[in-house]
Design a protein around this motif. Structure first.
Motif, PDB file in Angstrom:
ATOM      1  N   ALA A 154      13.644  -3.910  23.664  1.00 50.34           N
ATOM      2  CA  ALA A 154      12.669  -3.301  25.041  1.00 50.34           C
ATOM      3  C   ALA A 154      13.976  -2.841  25.833  1.00 50.34           C
ATOM      4  CB  ALA A 154      11.969  -5.104  25.406  1.00 50.34           C
ATOM      5  N   THR A 155      13.584  -1.954  26.456  1.00 53.36           N
ATOM      6  CA  THR A 155      14.325  -0.752  27.794  1.00 53.36           C
ATOM      7  C   THR A 155      13.702  -0.770  28.495  1.00 53.36           C
ATOM      8  OG1 THR A 155      15.643   0.072  27.954  1.00 53.36           O
ATOM      9  CG2 THR A 155      13.998   0.855  26.218  1.00 53.36           C
ATOM     10  N   THR A 156      14.214  -0.075  29.685  1.00 49.37           N
ATOM     11  CA  THR A 156      13.629   1.029  31.026  1.00 49.37           C
ATOM     12  C   THR A 156      14.336   1.978  30.948  1.00 49.37           C
ATOM     13  OG1 THR A 156      12.694  -1.590  31.795  1.00 49.37           O
ATOM     14  CG2 THR A 156      12.606   0.272  32.948  1.00 49.37           C
ATOM     15  N   ILE A 157      13.540   3.111  31.078  1.00 48.71           N
ATOM     16  CA  ILE A 157      13.611   4.326  31.156  1.00 48.71           C
ATOM     17  C   ILE A 157      13.783   4.729  32.679  1.00 48.71           C
ATOM     18  CG2 ILE A 157      14.770   4.997  28.923  1.00 48.71           C
ATOM     19  CD1 ILE A 157      11.690   6.221  29.072  1.00 48.71           C
ATOM     20  N   THR A 158      14.380   5.986  33.542  1.00 48.85           N
ATOM     21  CA  THR A 158      14.388   6.678  34.947  1.00 48.85           C
ATOM     22  C   THR A 158      14.173   7.692  34.463  1.00 48.85           C
ATOM     23  OG1 THR A 158      16.313   5.908  35.597  1.00 48.85           O
ATOM     24  CG2 THR A 158      14.573   4.096  36.122  1.00 48.85           C
ATOM     25  N   GLY A 159      13.228   8.530  35.341  1.00 50.25           N
ATOM     26  CA  GLY A 159      14.236  10.101  35.449  1.00 50.25           C
ATOM     27  C   GLY A 159      13.612  10.516  36.620  1.00 50.25           C
ATOM     28  N   LYS A 160      13.419  11.843  36.988  1.00 47.92           N
ATOM     29  CA  LYS A 160      12.600  12.556  37.871  1.00 47.92           C
ATOM     30  C   LYS A 160      11.261  12.536  37.329  1.00 47.92           C
ATOM     31  CE  LYS A 160      16.477  14.454  40.627  1.00 47.92           C
ATOM     32  NZ  LYS A 160      17.703  15.147  41.135  1.00 47.92           N
ATOM     33  N   ASN A 161      10.765  12.610  36.106  1.00 48.75           N
ATOM     34  CA  ASN A 161       9.643  13.598  35.574  1.00 48.75           C
ATOM     35  C   ASN A 161       9.716  13.038  34.597  1.00 48.75           C
ATOM     36  OD1 ASN A 161      11.566  15.540  34.256  1.00 48.75           O
ATOM     37  ND2 ASN A 161      11.021  17.113  36.042  1.00 48.75           N
ATOM     38  N   ALA A 162       8.494  13.416  33.688  1.00 47.49           N
ATOM     39  CA  ALA A 162       8.349  13.181  32.429  1.00 47.49           C
ATOM     40  C   ALA A 162       9.520  13.827  31.160  1.00 47.49           C
ATOM     41  CB  ALA A 162       7.001  13.132  32.735  1.00 47.49           C
ATOM     42  N   HIS A 163       9.429  15.227  31.119  1.00 51.32           N
ATOM     43  CA  HIS A 163       9.900  15.416  30.876  1.00 51.32           C
ATOM     44  C   HIS A 163      11.455  14.581  30.646  1.00 51.32           C
ATOM     45  CE1 HIS A 163      12.531  18.840  28.174  1.00 51.32           C
ATOM     46  NE2 HIS A 163      13.545  18.585  29.316  1.00 51.32           N
ATOM     47  N   GLN A 164      12.493  14.623  32.044  1.00 51.96           N
ATOM     48  CA  GLN A 164      13.508  13.593  32.046  1.00 51.96           C
ATOM     49  C   GLN A 164      13.379  12.735  31.338  1.00 51.96           C
ATOM     50  OE1 GLN A 164      15.222  13.628  35.740  1.00 51.96           O
ATOM     51  NE2 GLN A 164      15.977  15.725  35.949  1.00 51.96           N
ATOM     52  N   LEU A 165      11.952  11.647  31.433  1.00 55.66           N
ATOM     53  CA  LEU A 165      11.880  10.238  30.596  1.00 55.66           C
ATOM     54  C   LEU A 165      12.123  10.317  29.133  1.00 55.66           C
ATOM     55  CD1 LEU A 165       9.332   8.979  33.139  1.00 55.66           C
ATOM     56  CD2 LEU A 165      11.265   8.033  32.813  1.00 55.66           C
ATOM     57  N   LEU A 166      11.391  11.617  28.501  1.00 62.28           N
ATOM     58  CA  LEU A 166      11.433  11.924  27.392  1.00 62.28           C
ATOM     59  C   LEU A 166      12.854  11.652  26.546  1.00 62.28           C
ATOM     60  CD1 LEU A 166      10.318  12.192  23.950  1.00 62.28           C
ATOM     61  CD2 LEU A 166       9.825  14.695  25.403  1.00 62.28           C
ATOM     62  N   MET A 167      13.502  12.651  27.466  1.00 60.28           N
ATOM     63  CA  MET A 167      14.903  13.145  27.504  1.00 60.28           C
ATOM     64  C   MET A 167      15.817  11.951  27.354  1.00 60.28           C
ATOM     65  SD  MET A 167      15.129  15.767  26.694  1.00 60.28           S
ATOM     66  CE  MET A 167      13.310  16.074  25.954  1.00 60.28           C
ATOM     67  N   GLN A 168      15.573  11.102  28.492  1.00 52.17           N
ATOM     68  CA  GLN A 168      16.766   9.621  28.489  1.00 52.17           C
ATOM     69  C   GLN A 168      16.025   9.180  27.188  1.00 52.17           C
ATOM     70  OE1 GLN A 168      18.347   8.322  31.072  1.00 52.17           O
ATOM     71  NE2 GLN A 168      18.797  10.800  32.088  1.00 52.17           N
ATOM     72  N   TYR A 169      14.477   8.837  26.934  1.00 48.57           N
ATOM     73  CA  TYR A 169      14.438   8.355  25.566  1.00 48.57           C
ATOM     74  C   TYR A 169      15.266   8.440  24.411  1.00 48.57           C
ATOM     75  CZ  TYR A 169      11.531   5.853  21.762  1.00 48.57           C
ATOM     76  OH  TYR A 169      11.381   5.871  20.553  1.00 48.57           O
ATOM     77  N   VAL A 170      15.557   9.597  24.563  1.00 51.97           N
ATOM     78  CA  VAL A 170      16.070  10.475  22.746  1.00 51.97           C
ATOM     79  C   VAL A 170      17.534  10.266  22.975  1.00 51.97           C
ATOM     80  CG1 VAL A 170      16.063  13.062  21.724  1.00 51.97           C
ATOM     81  CG2 VAL A 170      14.349  12.229  22.873  1.00 51.97           C
TER      82      VAL A 170
END
Length: 152
Positions: free
Chosen positions: A93-109
């Protein structure tokens, strides 16, 4: 004896005191504005995406992240190669943050770079592929598994 008439300040003196008061308020406003800018937060908080695991210890975050990024910017093309890679189960389990959905996806990858590699075909097309070099990504008859022990 008649009382002396009260002497009114001249036109120049009256305007001088009004202008001086205005200048003083501008200086105070400028100082307070500079202090406010100095202490303003650098990073604007963005979106947070929580990735919880189920009772069996698995999470399936990639389909939701891909769907949100596609909805946010329909001009972008996100895909997984192979297609069933989107169903990758992650065992933490984890939590990621970003300014938008694209950044959330990039943070996840980026967070799971041992499991996924990013292939930017063009400015509008992004493919996510498995990273089989790390030994953390597994594929068997049940599907793809990232950071899962073979006992799961």
């Amino acid at each position: 004896m008649p009382e002396p008439a009260e002497r009114k300040p001249s036109f120049i003196v009256r305007w001088g005191t009004l202008i001086f008061g205005d200048i003083r308020s501008y200086i105070v406003t400028a100082i307070l504005g500079a202090i406010g800018l100095y202490f303003w937060p650098d990073e604007v908080p963005g979106s947070t995406y929580s990735i919880p695991v189920n009772v069996h210890g698995y999470a399936l975050p990639l389909p939701g992240l891909l769907r949100n990024a596609t909805r946010e910017d329909p001009a972008m093309s996100y895909r997984t190669d192979p297609e069933d890679l989107a169903q990758t189960l992650v065992c933490e389990a984890t939590t990621i943050t970003g300014k938008n959905a694209h950044q959330l996806l990039m943070q996840y990858v980026d967070l799971y770079k041992d499991c996924f590699s990013l292939d930017e075909k063009s400015k509008t097309e992004i493919a996510i592929r498995p990273n089989t070099q790390s030994g953390v990504m597994r594929h068997d008859a049940r599907g793809w598994f990232c950071k899962c022990s073979s006992a799961n």
